[in-house]
Design an enzyme around this catalytic site. Sequence first.
Site: not given
Length: 387
Positions: A36, A134, A259, A307
Site C-alpha cells: 500500500k 477499526r 527563513y 520547501m
Amino acid sequence: MLRDTFLEINLDNLEFNINLIRSKLNENVKICAVIKADAYGHGAISIAKKLIELDVEYLAVATLVEALELRDYFKSAKILIMGYTQDYNLKHVVNAGITQTIFSYEQGVILDGLSKEKEVISNVHIKYDTGFNRLGFKDNFESIEEILKISKLSNVHIEGMFSHFSLSDSGRDKVQFNKFAKVIELLKENNLNIDLTHISDSIASIRYPEYSLDMVRLGALIYGYQSTNDIQIPLKSVMTFKTKISHIKEISKGEHLGYDENWTADAKMKIATLPFGYADGYPRKTSEDTFVTIGGKKAKILGLLCMDQCMVDVTDVENIKVGDEVTIFSDGNNNTMDLNTLSRISGTNKNSLLCAMNRRTPKVYIETGKIIETKYYLLKGDPNEYQ
Ligand SMILES: *Cc1c(COP(=O)(O)O)cnc(C)c1O
C-alpha cells in the site's frame, strides 16, 4: 539525471530481505507483501514486479484504486484490498478479480450477485475484530452465524480470514490471538475450513512466530525496517535518499541563514546548499542532530528547512564541489542518517517518513548491482528523450 534529488531503490536488498524473512518463518507460512501507499514510497509497480519474481504469495493494498493500478500491470497476481470498499464499487473488485476484505453478510451478498452475473467466483477475506476496533466483525455469536451464511453463497469463496494486533503488549496481543484462534476453531467445527488465516504484521511476525498461522502481512520488514524493540534480524534498507550539492559558499561570523534569520554563524563557515526540502518528504522538524552525509562525513542541517532546499555545514568536509553526491538518509552505516533516528528527531515513525516520499522525486532502481530503470513520475514520455 534530470533531477539531483532521487531515491535509490535497491531490489537486490529487497530480495535479500525476502529470503532472510523466509528463512525465519516456519516453512508453510505464506508471505503477503504489503505494498500500500506506493509500496511505502518505494514505487508499487516496480516492487510488485520483483516480489512476483520472488514468488511472494499475496500482494496487499489498502484501497481499491491501488489494487486496480496493480491489476493493470499484473494480470494474475493475487491482490488483497485490506480496507473497506463501498458497495457501489464492488463491481470493480469483481471485474478485476481482486480479493476484497469484507465484514458483513450484506457485502457478501452484493459480491455474490455481481459474481453470478459475471460467472466467476470471487475470493474474499473476512476481517475479524479481536480488539483493535477499526474494521471487522465483532467478536460474538451473531458474527459466526453471518460468516457461516457467507460461506454458503455460491459465487463467493471465503479464502481467508484475518485480524490485526494492537501491539500494546504481549499480554493484550495474546488475548487477541486467542480470540482469533477460537473463532477459527468454531468455524471448523461448523465445517468451514479457511485456507488463509492471518493476524501478524511485521512486528508481530518477529515478536510472535508462534502466531503466524497460514500467512503474515509484511510491510516495513520487507523494505528493511524493523522495530528497535525486537530481536534484530540483519535486514537491508531498500531505500536510500540522495542528492547532489548545488552551491557552496563561505559565510562569516554573525551572518544569518534561511527563513526568519533564525540561525547565526558563530565563526567563519563553509556552507553547502542542497536541492531538497520538506516538499520532498523530508521532515520539516529538524534538530541539532539532523545531518546528511557528504564524502563519508556528517554535515549538519542548519536553520529552517525550506520547501525545496536546505543548507548544511560543510566547514570540516574537504575537497568538495558542486555536483558531489550527498546521502540524505540510508541504513545508518558509513556515517549516514538512519530512518529510526530521523523519525525520532522529527517526532514521527519510519512508515510515515517513507510514505511522505512523493512524485517529484525520481526513483532509480538497482538490480544485480546495476541501474535497471529511472522513473520520473512527472514526465509522460520516455525520459531518454531528454538525454
Ligand atoms: C499496513 C498493514 C500491514 C503491514 O504493516 P507493517 O507494520 O508495515 O508490516 C499489515 N496489516 C494491515 C491490516 C495493514 O493495514
